[in-house]
Design a protein around this motif. Sequence first.
Motif, PDB file in Angstrom:
ATOM      1  N   SER A 140       0.896  -1.133   0.155  1.00 21.78           N
ATOM      2  CA  SER A 140       0.086   0.066  -0.030  1.00 21.78           C
ATOM      3  C   SER A 140       0.849   1.324  -0.165  1.00 21.78           C
ATOM      4  O   SER A 140       2.087   1.280   0.777  1.00 21.78           O
ATOM      5  N   HIS A 141       0.530   2.119  -0.629  1.00 21.34           N
ATOM      6  CA  HIS A 141       0.990   3.395  -0.673  1.00 21.34           C
ATOM      7  C   HIS A 141       0.747   4.345   0.415  1.00 21.34           C
ATOM      8  O   HIS A 141      -0.398   4.126   0.987  1.00 21.34           O
ATOM      9  N   PRO A 142       1.572   5.103   1.241  1.00 21.89           N
ATOM     10  CA  PRO A 142       1.102   5.582   2.288  1.00 21.89           C
ATOM     11  C   PRO A 142       0.188   6.804   2.322  1.00 21.89           C
ATOM     12  O   PRO A 142      -0.548   7.289   3.146  1.00 21.89           O
ATOM     13  N   THR A 143      -0.199   7.168   0.986  1.00 19.42           N
ATOM     14  CA  THR A 143      -1.264   8.427   0.933  1.00 19.42           C
ATOM     15  C   THR A 143      -2.188   8.239  -0.212  1.00 19.42           C
ATOM     16  O   THR A 143      -3.314   8.699  -0.286  1.00 19.42           O
ATOM     17  N   ILE A 144      -2.021   6.934  -1.002  1.00 18.19           N
ATOM     18  CA  ILE A 144      -3.075   6.693  -1.807  1.00 18.19           C
ATOM     19  C   ILE A 144      -3.826   5.381  -1.841  1.00 18.19           C
ATOM     20  O   ILE A 144      -3.079   4.294  -1.426  1.00 18.19           O
ATOM     21  N   ASP A 145      -5.075   5.283  -2.115  1.00 18.27           N
ATOM     22  CA  ASP A 145      -5.749   4.314  -1.728  1.00 18.27           C
ATOM     23  C   ASP A 145      -5.292   2.957  -2.815  1.00 18.27           C
ATOM     24  O   ASP A 145      -4.968   3.416  -3.822  1.00 18.27           O
ATOM     25  N   ASP A 146      -5.384   1.787  -2.281  1.00 19.20           N
ATOM     26  CA  ASP A 146      -5.286   0.733  -3.165  1.00 19.20           C
ATOM     27  C   ASP A 146      -5.763   0.456  -4.552  1.00 19.20           C
ATOM     28  O   ASP A 146      -5.078   0.099  -5.737  1.00 19.20           O
ATOM     29  N   ASP A 147      -7.098   0.974  -4.427  1.00 20.71           N
ATOM     30  CA  ASP A 147      -7.762   0.798  -5.752  1.00 20.71           C
ATOM     31  C   ASP A 147      -7.192   1.916  -6.662  1.00 20.71           C
ATOM     32  O   ASP A 147      -7.292   1.479  -7.842  1.00 20.71           O
ATOM     33  N   VAL A 148      -6.735   2.900  -6.144  1.00 26.87           N
ATOM     34  CA  VAL A 148      -6.371   3.981  -7.062  1.00 26.87           C
ATOM     35  C   VAL A 148      -4.800   3.387  -7.691  1.00 26.87           C
ATOM     36  O   VAL A 148      -4.566   3.713  -8.850  1.00 26.87           O
ATOM     37  N   THR A 149      -4.212   2.854  -6.837  1.00 28.72           N
ATOM     38  CA  THR A 149      -2.786   2.449  -7.642  1.00 28.72           C
ATOM     39  C   THR A 149      -3.011   1.306  -8.347  1.00 28.72           C
ATOM     40  O   THR A 149      -2.140   1.208  -9.252  1.00 28.72           O
ATOM     41  N   VAL A 150      -3.823   0.351  -8.079  1.00 31.96           N
ATOM     42  CA  VAL A 150      -4.301  -0.587  -9.256  1.00 31.96           C
ATOM     43  C   VAL A 150      -4.559  -0.133 -10.568  1.00 31.96           C
ATOM     44  O   VAL A 150      -4.187  -0.357 -11.751  1.00 31.96           O
ATOM     45  N   GLN A 151      -5.624   0.956 -10.356  1.00 34.31           N
ATOM     46  CA  GLN A 151      -5.880   1.535 -11.505  1.00 34.31           C
ATOM     47  C   GLN A 151      -4.729   2.159 -12.475  1.00 34.31           C
ATOM     48  O   GLN A 151      -4.907   2.276 -13.582  1.00 34.31           O
ATOM     49  N   SER A 152      -3.855   2.829 -11.608  1.00 35.78           N
ATOM     50  CA  SER A 152      -2.774   3.527 -12.203  1.00 35.78           C
ATOM     51  C   SER A 152      -1.953   2.762 -13.039  1.00 35.78           C
ATOM     52  O   SER A 152      -1.544   2.893 -13.860  1.00 35.78           O
ATOM     53  N   MET A 153      -1.702   1.499 -12.360  1.00 36.90           N
ATOM     54  CA  MET A 153      -0.837   0.510 -13.103  1.00 36.90           C
ATOM     55  C   MET A 153      -1.583   0.222 -14.606  1.00 36.90           C
ATOM     56  O   MET A 153      -0.974   0.044 -15.603  1.00 36.90           O
ATOM     57  N   TRP A 154      -2.760  -0.123 -14.432  1.00 36.50           N
ATOM     58  CA  TRP A 154      -3.587  -0.397 -15.611  1.00 36.50           C
ATOM     59  C   TRP A 154      -3.521   0.932 -16.676  1.00 36.50           C
ATOM     60  O   TRP A 154      -3.379   0.479 -17.781  1.00 36.50           O
ATOM     61  N   ASP A 155      -3.687   1.939 -16.276  1.00 37.05           N
ATOM     62  CA  ASP A 155      -3.493   3.284 -16.893  1.00 37.05           C
ATOM     63  C   ASP A 155      -2.202   3.171 -17.816  1.00 37.05           C
ATOM     64  O   ASP A 155      -1.866   3.917 -18.960  1.00 37.05           O
ATOM     65  N   LYS A 156      -1.010   2.805 -17.072  1.00 36.36           N
ATOM     66  CA  LYS A 156       0.197   3.050 -17.297  1.00 36.36           C
ATOM     67  C   LYS A 156       0.926   1.765 -18.167  1.00 36.36           C
ATOM     68  O   LYS A 156       1.961   2.027 -18.643  1.00 36.36           O
ATOM     69  N   ARG A 157      -0.005   0.792 -18.170  1.00 38.62           N
ATOM     70  CA  ARG A 157       0.525  -0.532 -18.706  1.00 38.62           C
ATOM     71  C   ARG A 157       1.211  -0.586 -20.068  1.00 38.62           C
ATOM     72  O   ARG A 157       2.190  -1.091 -20.387  1.00 38.62           O
ATOM     73  N   ARG A 158       0.577   0.314 -20.843  1.00 37.59           N
ATOM     74  CA  ARG A 158       0.856   0.520 -22.293  1.00 37.59           C
ATOM     75  C   ARG A 158       2.257   1.180 -22.841  1.00 37.59           C
ATOM     76  O   ARG A 158       2.682   1.157 -23.519  1.00 37.59           O
ATOM     77  N   TYR A 159       2.585   1.879 -21.512  1.00 35.46           N
ATOM     78  CA  TYR A 159       3.866   2.722 -21.844  1.00 35.46           C
ATOM     79  C   TYR A 159       4.993   2.097 -21.202  1.00 35.46           C
ATOM     80  O   TYR A 159       6.235   2.552 -21.028  1.00 35.46           O
ATOM     81  N   ALA A 160       4.827   0.906 -20.378  1.00 34.55           N
ATOM     82  CA  ALA A 160       5.997   0.350 -19.512  1.00 34.55           C
ATOM     83  C   ALA A 160       6.155  -1.199 -20.085  1.00 34.55           C
ATOM     84  O   ALA A 160       5.521  -1.717 -20.947  1.00 34.55           O
TER      85      ALA A 160
END
Length: 288
Positions: A140-160
């Motif tokens: 878990s991120h100290p300031t960001i909800d888990d659902d948000v971090t998982v969504q962020s990975m989904w959003d960034k996956r095509r660039y990584a």
Amino acid sequence: MSNELPTVATARLLEGARYEVMPTASIADAVTTHVPRSVAVTVTAAPGKGLGATLDLATLLAGRGYQVVPHLAARMVTGRSELEDVVARLAEAGISAVFVPGGDADPPAGDYTAALDLLQDLATIDHPFTQVGITGYPESHPTIDDDVTVQSMWDKRRYATHVVSNMTFDAEHLGTWCERIRRRGVTLPLLVGVPGPVERTKLLGMATKIGVGESLRFLRKQKSVFARIAAPGFSTDRFVSRVAALSANPALAIEGLHLFTFNQVEVVETWRQRMLEEAATARVRPPR
């Protein structure tokens, strides 16, 4: 699962492990003295030191024959023009891999408020990076909800090309998190963030070396890290062995280790070599 499989997996992960270091005055010589050229070295970025310190160390180590992975913290980059300059400098140094976190700069230095902003611009720039890492947070991120971090990975996956997890301590929790992100459709290979076997006093000493302001920020973010590394129940040896066992499941796509050295590279390299020797011994030991 056979007795040999975890040993083989442990050796594979340790052989391909990479080391994270912070850009301090003495670290380049420490890396050169103690770290083999076969080990990739990642260089962190901290607002108090500026991105220049990261780039200086990265290019220096690249010139000494290392595969180097600089952190391009998005919130420390002012915008596309500076990003183009950074890309050109890294290309000239022969650097072909980067790691793109959002970063801690508050407020941001310019146009980029999150890693996705920088990644989208990077995708439109001619660059030499065959490896682009993004962050994952099984602890878990100290300031960001888990659902948000998982969504962020989904959003960034095509660039990584891969995900690098933050420091993690619980193999069972790691496995559950891996299953979750795979169900979500994040299929990128994972490098698991593992704390090196560094004494707590050395961690605190490292925190003071990165500057007063940075130290306070570092300690706030990592306060649970210090407690868990120092806890009697945690063993880097045992944890790495458990990660190796998880990696035997191809569905989890665990492909490597990202070792947080806290600049104690001699200690970490001595530990890695011991673990490799023990794995080799276990593989040739006759069955009972």
